[in-house]
Design a protein around this motif. Structure first.
Motif, PDB file in Angstrom:
ATOM      1  N   LYS A  12     -24.289 -19.567 -22.876  1.00  0.00           N
ATOM      2  CA  LYS A  12     -25.137 -19.395 -21.709  1.00  0.00           C
ATOM      3  C   LYS A  12     -26.311 -20.364 -21.728  1.00  0.00           C
ATOM      4  N   ASN A  13     -26.851 -20.639 -22.910  1.00  0.00           N
ATOM      5  CA  ASN A  13     -28.054 -21.458 -23.017  1.00  0.00           C
ATOM      6  C   ASN A  13     -27.772 -22.909 -23.421  1.00  0.00           C
ATOM      7  N   LYS A  14     -26.514 -23.297 -23.439  1.00  0.00           N
ATOM      8  CA  LYS A  14     -26.204 -24.651 -23.914  1.00  0.00           C
ATOM      9  C   LYS A  14     -26.823 -25.717 -23.025  1.00  0.00           C
ATOM     10  N   PHE A  15     -26.881 -25.459 -21.719  1.00  0.00           N
ATOM     11  CA  PHE A  15     -27.481 -26.460 -20.829  1.00  0.00           C
ATOM     12  C   PHE A  15     -28.961 -26.651 -21.145  1.00  0.00           C
ATOM     13  N   LEU A  16     -29.648 -25.580 -21.630  1.00  0.00           N
ATOM     14  CA  LEU A  16     -31.042 -25.705 -22.031  1.00  0.00           C
ATOM     15  C   LEU A  16     -31.182 -26.553 -23.289  1.00  0.00           C
ATOM     16  N   THR A  17     -30.239 -26.380 -24.214  1.00  0.00           N
ATOM     17  CA  THR A  17     -30.236 -27.204 -25.431  1.00  0.00           C
ATOM     18  C   THR A  17     -30.068 -28.672 -25.084  1.00  0.00           C
ATOM     19  N   ILE A  18     -29.168 -28.947 -24.152  1.00  0.00           N
ATOM     20  CA  ILE A  18     -28.931 -30.340 -23.724  1.00  0.00           C
ATOM     21  C   ILE A  18     -30.152 -30.877 -22.990  1.00  0.00           C
ATOM     22  N   TYR A  19     -30.729 -30.048 -22.119  1.00  0.00           N
ATOM     23  CA  TYR A  19     -31.954 -30.453 -21.408  1.00  0.00           C
ATOM     24  C   TYR A  19     -33.063 -30.797 -22.401  1.00  0.00           C
ATOM     25  N   ASN A  20     -33.284 -29.934 -23.392  1.00  0.00           N
ATOM     26  CA  ASN A  20     -34.346 -30.172 -24.385  1.00  0.00           C
ATOM     27  C   ASN A  20     -34.090 -31.451 -25.169  1.00  0.00           C
ATOM     28  N   ASP A  21     -32.834 -31.705 -25.515  1.00  0.00           N
ATOM     29  CA  ASP A  21     -32.495 -32.906 -26.277  1.00  0.00           C
ATOM     30  C   ASP A  21     -32.725 -34.162 -25.447  1.00  0.00           C
ATOM     31  N   LEU A  22     -32.259 -34.160 -24.210  1.00  0.00           N
ATOM     32  CA  LEU A  22     -32.416 -35.342 -23.362  1.00  0.00           C
ATOM     33  C   LEU A  22     -33.885 -35.574 -22.994  1.00  0.00           C
ATOM     34  N   SER A  23     -34.617 -34.495 -22.689  1.00  0.00           N
ATOM     35  CA  SER A  23     -36.031 -34.661 -22.332  1.00  0.00           C
ATOM     36  C   SER A  23     -36.829 -35.196 -23.517  1.00  0.00           C
ATOM     37  N   LEU A  24     -36.473 -34.751 -24.730  1.00  0.00           N
ATOM     38  CA  LEU A  24     -37.142 -35.269 -25.924  1.00  0.00           C
ATOM     39  C   LEU A  24     -36.861 -36.756 -26.098  1.00  0.00           C
ATOM     40  N   GLN A  25     -35.611 -37.162 -25.891  1.00  0.00           N
ATOM     41  CA  GLN A  25     -35.261 -38.588 -25.999  1.00  0.00           C
ATOM     42  C   GLN A  25     -36.020 -39.429 -24.974  1.00  0.00           C
ATOM     43  N   ILE A  26     -36.210 -38.879 -23.771  1.00  0.00           N
ATOM     44  CA  ILE A  26     -36.958 -39.607 -22.742  1.00  0.00           C
ATOM     45  C   ILE A  26     -38.417 -39.735 -23.151  1.00  0.00           C
ATOM     46  N   ARG A  27     -39.022 -38.640 -23.630  1.00  0.00           N
ATOM     47  CA  ARG A  27     -40.423 -38.686 -24.045  1.00  0.00           C
ATOM     48  C   ARG A  27     -40.635 -39.626 -25.223  1.00  0.00           C
ATOM     49  N   ARG A  55     -24.228 -30.786 -15.590  1.00  0.00           N
ATOM     50  CA  ARG A  55     -24.862 -30.842 -14.267  1.00  0.00           C
ATOM     51  C   ARG A  55     -26.100 -29.936 -14.226  1.00  0.00           C
ATOM     52  N   LYS A  56     -26.005 -28.761 -14.843  1.00  0.00           N
ATOM     53  CA  LYS A  56     -27.150 -27.849 -14.890  1.00  0.00           C
ATOM     54  C   LYS A  56     -28.310 -28.479 -15.660  1.00  0.00           C
ATOM     55  N   ALA A  57     -27.998 -29.129 -16.781  1.00  0.00           N
ATOM     56  CA  ALA A  57     -29.037 -29.780 -17.580  1.00  0.00           C
ATOM     57  C   ALA A  57     -29.689 -30.919 -16.801  1.00  0.00           C
ATOM     58  N   LEU A  58     -28.884 -31.696 -16.081  1.00  0.00           N
ATOM     59  CA  LEU A  58     -29.420 -32.810 -15.291  1.00  0.00           C
ATOM     60  C   LEU A  58     -30.269 -32.307 -14.135  1.00  0.00           C
ATOM     61  N   ASN A  59     -29.850 -31.215 -13.514  1.00  0.00           N
ATOM     62  CA  ASN A  59     -30.644 -30.643 -12.425  1.00  0.00           C
ATOM     63  C   ASN A  59     -32.014 -30.205 -12.934  1.00  0.00           C
ATOM     64  N   LEU A  60     -32.039 -29.642 -14.145  1.00  0.00           N
ATOM     65  CA  LEU A  60     -33.311 -29.216 -14.731  1.00  0.00           C
ATOM     66  C   LEU A  60     -34.198 -30.423 -15.050  1.00  0.00           C
ATOM     67  N   LEU A  61     -33.586 -31.487 -15.545  1.00  0.00           N
ATOM     68  CA  LEU A  61     -34.339 -32.725 -15.794  1.00  0.00           C
ATOM     69  C   LEU A  61     -34.927 -33.265 -14.497  1.00  0.00           C
TER      70      LEU A  61
END
Length: 247
Positions: A12-27, A55-61
């Motif tokens: 259920k929370n995997k998209f949040l894990t991906i969002y956190n990983d990608l946002s960290l890489q961007i920062r 797609r959910k992770a990208l939408n959050l980004l």
């Protein structure tokens, strides 16, 4: 049964894990402004998950201002260096600086219980009989004292404060130890003249004006429990908010 539940939560929370990983890489600059993120297909292979989860992770980004999705091109990385100190949002100084990767220090100059003066009674909707915690702290970043935080908190909500708590994070203490649910804040921002107090506690240099952000902070039950005035040196912070129009 316990193992089954943990698997469900992880999925259920995997998209949040991906969002956190990608946002960290961007920062951290792994992806630079105007770079394209890998495609949904490439990301789904990289993270071993479905394109719907990607797609959910990208939408959050996108919602948080990290990327702009452009049809036919992909996900373009935005410049997020401006968003480290947003005017909107309700986060502690400690939470903000954890993303900055800079040397920071909080210096507590004053911690005491006071009877509120006329201004504080008005700000906190307090009575003359109330006791109010007054906390004055300078925020030092990379060796320069550039923020002065003046916090006033109702004692009826916060029975105890210590210097150690104030040096670390008041919000962390309120939420983790006192179990208070901090919900929302009203904010005002303006430019003020530098005061003697500013000159005493901050490295104001030759500046004659300072940016002031006032916060009226409420609990989940809409109780006003804190008034904060943050005074920022003009040259160090651009207050930028990210807004996205919804259709």
């Amino acid at each position: 049964m316990i193992q089954y539940k943990s698997v469900i939560v992880m999925k259920k929370n995997k998209f949040l894990t991906i969002y956190n990983d990608l946002s960290l890489q961007i920062r951290q600059g792994v992806f630079q402004p105007n770079d394209l993120l890998p495609s949904e297909h490439e990301l789904s292979q990289q993270y071993k998950t479905s394109r719907e989860t990607i797609r959910k992770a990208l939408n959050l980004l996108s919602e948080h201002g990290y990327i702009q999705k452009i049809k036919g091109k992909g996900s373009v990385v935005l410049d997020v260096s401006k968003y480290d100190f947003p005017v909107s949002g309700l986060v502690s100084f400690k939470e903000l600086t954890q993303q900055m990767e800079k040397r920071v220090r909080t210096i507590v100059h004053e911690l005491q219980l006071v009877k509120p003066d006329d201004d504080i009674r008005q700000y906190l909707e307090a009575s003359a009989k109330d006791e109010i915690w007054k906390v004055v702290r300078a925020r030092e970043i990379e060796g320069e004292k550039i923020i002065l935080d003046k916090d006033f908190l109702h004692r009826k909500f916060v029975p105890l404060l210590t210097r150690e708590i104030c040096e670390n994070s008041i919000y962390e203490y309120l939420e983790n130890e006192l179990k208070l649910k901090i919900s929302f804040a009203k904010k005002e921002m303006f430019v003020d003249k530098v005061t003697d107090e500013d000159r005493k506690y901050l490295d104001v240099g030759g500046y004659e004006h300072i940016v002031v952000v006032q916060n009226y902070v409420y609990l989940e039950d809409a109780s006003l429990f804190q008034f904060t005035e943050s005074r920022h040196r003009l040259d160090k912070f651009r207050f930028v908010d990210f807004a996205r129009r919804t259709h």
